[in-house]
Design an enzyme around this catalytic site. Structure first.
Site, PDB file in Angstrom:
ATOM      1  N   SER A  24      96.426  33.963 -55.014  1.00  0.00           N
ATOM      2  CA  SER A  24      97.264  34.453 -54.000  1.00  0.00           C
ATOM      3  C   SER A  24      98.024  33.266 -53.381  1.00  0.00           C
ATOM      4  O   SER A  24      97.703  32.065 -53.638  1.00  0.00           O
ATOM      5  CB  SER A  24      96.399  34.982 -52.601  1.00  0.00           C
ATOM      6  OG  SER A  24      97.405  35.167 -51.572  1.00  0.00           O
ATOM      7  N   TYR A  46      90.330  33.153 -45.698  1.00  0.00           N
ATOM      8  CA  TYR A  46      90.725  33.639 -46.978  1.00  0.00           C
ATOM      9  C   TYR A  46      91.674  32.561 -47.547  1.00  0.00           C
ATOM     10  O   TYR A  46      91.459  32.459 -48.723  1.00  0.00           O
ATOM     11  CB  TYR A  46      91.574  34.664 -46.482  1.00  0.00           C
ATOM     12  CG  TYR A  46      92.421  35.619 -47.475  1.00  0.00           C
ATOM     13  CD1 TYR A  46      91.640  36.311 -48.488  1.00  0.00           C
ATOM     14  CD2 TYR A  46      93.743  35.150 -47.682  1.00  0.00           C
ATOM     15  CE1 TYR A  46      92.351  36.755 -49.678  1.00  0.00           C
ATOM     16  CE2 TYR A  46      94.340  36.149 -48.782  1.00  0.00           C
ATOM     17  CZ  TYR A  46      93.923  36.770 -49.635  1.00  0.00           C
ATOM     18  OH  TYR A  46      94.281  37.257 -50.870  1.00  0.00           O
TER      19      TYR A  46
END
Length: 700
Positions: free
Chosen positions: A577, A590
């Site tokens: 990501s 995250y």
């Protein structure tokens, strides 16, 4: 109408009402599909059918007789009307004047295009003369196991006469071609009451002047042979009885899962191979029998069997009563090398001055006592079909050895078919393999948008794909959807929680037994969470780390283990990501887990390089469409963080990017494909951002 008969007999599936409105050529297709639908009649791609039909000549308008015959490379069970070659019969008869004898047989194939009716692009096969010159309107040629069991017996002529009397003739072995077509014509002309002919070591020809009668004749003759074999073999143990124990099903699969990646690595030097495992009763009976060592080296008899399964199988040294799998694996290198040397010697003994160059010398079929049969080919369908052909050969050997002595093709005859210049020309016409042909991929998070798009990208390029996902229902739907478009051979699904060491291990075992190994891992399973750090619970923190860090470690570790066993390199791609490079507010768990993921990839790139295992990262950003992590609470949380609503979030991300464009699952799949394919063969340890441009995530 369907006739009810004994379970072990072929059924009459002809429907008069359905056939009533059909043309003669349509009846031919109908008959062909019915015959090809049952592997007891003929194997995939084997056999051929024909009809001599009155057509209107497109130039003169006059009626002409046209031969409709299965074209080169077709399958009678699945073909459509465009699978038939069409040829003027008067021109085919005129070809007799061009024939210069057996020494010039191959040149006759070059004349067949001059006989084409209707500008049909379908190439006529080498078997065309075998249909053209039989003086009957309809002809079937099939490779029934029951018939070939008779044809492959040393006294096949006598057995044919015993079973059929004078209604079915017999011809000695002759390589398919023009001369054999003339032999058939001569037999049928001299024996007008005969309904067909058995070809030694090959198969069955039947004929009639009506499409339905021809179909029924084919079924009747096969059923008669099968019934005769049943009577003759009743009470006799198959293959002389059992010599070895048969292991339980779960043991068999576990052993195959370990053997197949080793074999795959040993035989994939030039091009990657895909494996298939078969442990059906017929296979287990043969590999556990007294006659395995005597029959396996003889190879197959029918040319169609032989071309798919090679000169002979490789029998793996394994004792199921005292299993030492490590010792068997240690001996595979020598066993494979010995097979290659033996095959090369066979080539040198039999080659002609104009023979094509030596082809892949590795075995196709691997027989494992007590376990089953493993087959390898350049794609999954061919590996499966090759196994089916060898099962046909097993059935033939069972019947022949019970009523007589089984004989395979003489070595020189086998070579002359395998290295036939016409077969070589057919191989040279095959399309160039796709970029991922022979490659096997595992995609985790496979039921999500990115996972499914990646799988489809790989499938388009010829790969076999195992999809893994924790959501079993969504996984099944995704597999079904992709299978409709790409076929069931190339796709499997396995429910898997990437945080479970046992489930990850089971998934790789399934990869081994279903496809033979792995070449590409796409680690894509993911979650997302959003919360200020003071509201981030330990459970939430651990959940991110478990899935995005530990999960990626577990699936990568197993990939490395299998890739090292194979010894042919591989590619690992992490779908990370933008957040692994650029911090985002209210997402510390995250972002940290994604950063760990990226660093794990760097570490693995260092470790895998010496084994040819490349490890790279694709960094998406804001892939909303089809992404499961954007469902529910995460979407709400991110919308709240950025002060917008659900509808405005995608537009907000688009405007935030430098290129002002949305990022779609297909965009990520393209980046993953780049790293998986040989396009990036010299890239490892790299990061590819697919985020429409985010300056904070620039890697430098």
């Amino acid at each position: 109408m369907t006739t009810t008969i004994a379970a072990n007999r072929l059924e009459n599936l002809w429907d008069d009402a359905r056939a009533a409105s059909m043309s003669e050529s349509e009846k031919l297709l109908y008959r062909s599909n019915l015959l090809g639908s049952d592997k007891r009649v003929t194997n995939y791609g084997g056999g051929n059918t024909s009809a001599k039909v009155q057509e209107v000549d497109p130039l003169t308008g006059a009626p002409v007789e046209v031969l409709w015959v299965k074209g080169s490379g077709g399958d009678i069970g699945s073909m459509k009307m465009d699978g038939f070659a069409t040829l003027y019969m008067d021109r085919l008869r005129a070809l007799k004047g061009k024939y210069r004898g057996p020494a010039f047989e191959d040149e006759m194939v070059g004349y067949l295009p001059h006989c084409t009716f209707g500008l049909n692009p379908r190439a006529a096969s080498i078997d065309t003369p075998l249909h053209a010159y039989v003086p009957r309107r309809h002809v079937d040629h099939v490779h029934s196991d029951a018939i070939i069991a008779i044809a492959a017996s040393t006294n096949s002529r006598e057995l044919t006469a015993e079973i059929f009397g004078d209604e079915i003739g017999w011809l000695p072995w002759k390589k398919p071609g023009y001369e054999l077509g003339l032999w058939l014509e001569k037999f049928a002309t001299k024996n007008p009451r005969a309904r067909g002919c058995v070809l030694e070591s090959h198969g069955l020809f039947t004929w009639a002047d009506d499409a339905k009668d021809c179909y029924l004749t084919t079924l009747e003759i096969i059923n008669k042979a099968a019934a005769w074999l049943e009577v003759k073999t009743a009470g006799k143990p198959a293959f002389g009885g059992a010599k070895r124990v048969t292991l339980e099903a779960d043991q068999r699969r576990a052993i195959a899962a370990r053997l197949m990646p080793v074999i795959r690595g040993l035989i994939s030097g030039d091009r990657h191979k895909v494996g298939h495992f078969d442990d059906q009763p017929a296979v287990l009976e043969f590999v556990g029998s007294q006659m395995l060592e005597a029959l396996a080296p003889l190879g197959t008899s029918c040319p169609d069997h032989f071309l798919r399964t090679k000169i002979r199988p490789l029998v793996v040294d394994f004792d199921p009563a005292n299993p030492d799998l490590d010792a068997t694996i240690a001996g595979l290198d020598k066993a494979v090398a010995d097979y290659r040397a033996d095959y090369t010697a066979y080539y040198e003994r039999c080659k002609h001055p104009d023979s094509p160059a030596l082809r892949d010398p590795n075995a196709v079929v691997y027989l494992v006592p007590g376990v089953g049969m493993i087959t390898f080919a350049l794609d999954k369908a061919t590996a499966r079909i090759s196994g089916e052909f060898y099962v046909n050969a097993i059935n033939v050997m069972r019947g022949a050895s019970a009523v007589s002595t089984y004989q395979g093709l003489p070595e020189q005859e086998a070579f002359d078919i395998e290295y036939w210049l016409l077969e070589e020309a057919k191989l040279q016409r095959m399309p160039r393999p796709k970029s991922l042909a022979g490659r096997v991929a595992l995609v985790t998070g496979g039921a999500g948008g990115i996972g499914a798009a990646t799988a489809e990208r790989f499938l388009r390029e010829g790969a076999c794909v195992m999809l893994a996902d924790i959501d079993a229902e969504a996984l099944a739907a995704t597999v079904e959807n992709l299978s409709i478009r790409y076929g069931k051979d190339v796709l499997r699904g396995v429910p898997m929680n990437v945080t479970s060491e046992a489930q990850v291990g089971d998934a790789y075992a399934a990869m081994g037994v279903e496809f033979g190994g792995i070449d590409i891992l796409v680690s894509n399973a993911g979650i997302a969470s959003s919360a200020p750090v003071e509201e981030t619970s330990l459970a939430l923190w651990n959940r991110n780390m478990d899935i995005l860090s530990t999960g990626y470690f577990l699936v990568s570790r197993e990939a490395f283990r299998m890739m090292r066993v194979q010894g042919i390199g591989g590619s690992v791609v992490f779908v990370a990501s933008k957040n692994g490079l650029a911090a985002s507010p209210n997402a510390s768990a995250y972002c940290t887990a994604k950063a760990a993921e990226i660093h794990l990839a760097r570490c693995l790139a260092l470790e895998g390089a010496e084994a040819g295992i490349r490890v790279n990262v694709v960094n998406p950003d804001a892939v909303l469409r089809g992404s499961k992590i954007w469902e529910g609470e995460w979407l709400d949380q991110r919308a709240s963080t950025y002060g917008t609503d659900k509808q405005g979030l995608e537009e907000m991300y688009r405007q935030r990017s430098l290129l002002k464009r949305s990022v779609l699952p297909e965009d990520i799949a393209e980046g993953v494909y780049f790293f998986a394919a040989d396009l990036s063969a010299k890239s490892t340890g790299n990061i590819l951002n697919v985020d429409a441009g985010n300056v904070q995530a620039f890697t430098r």
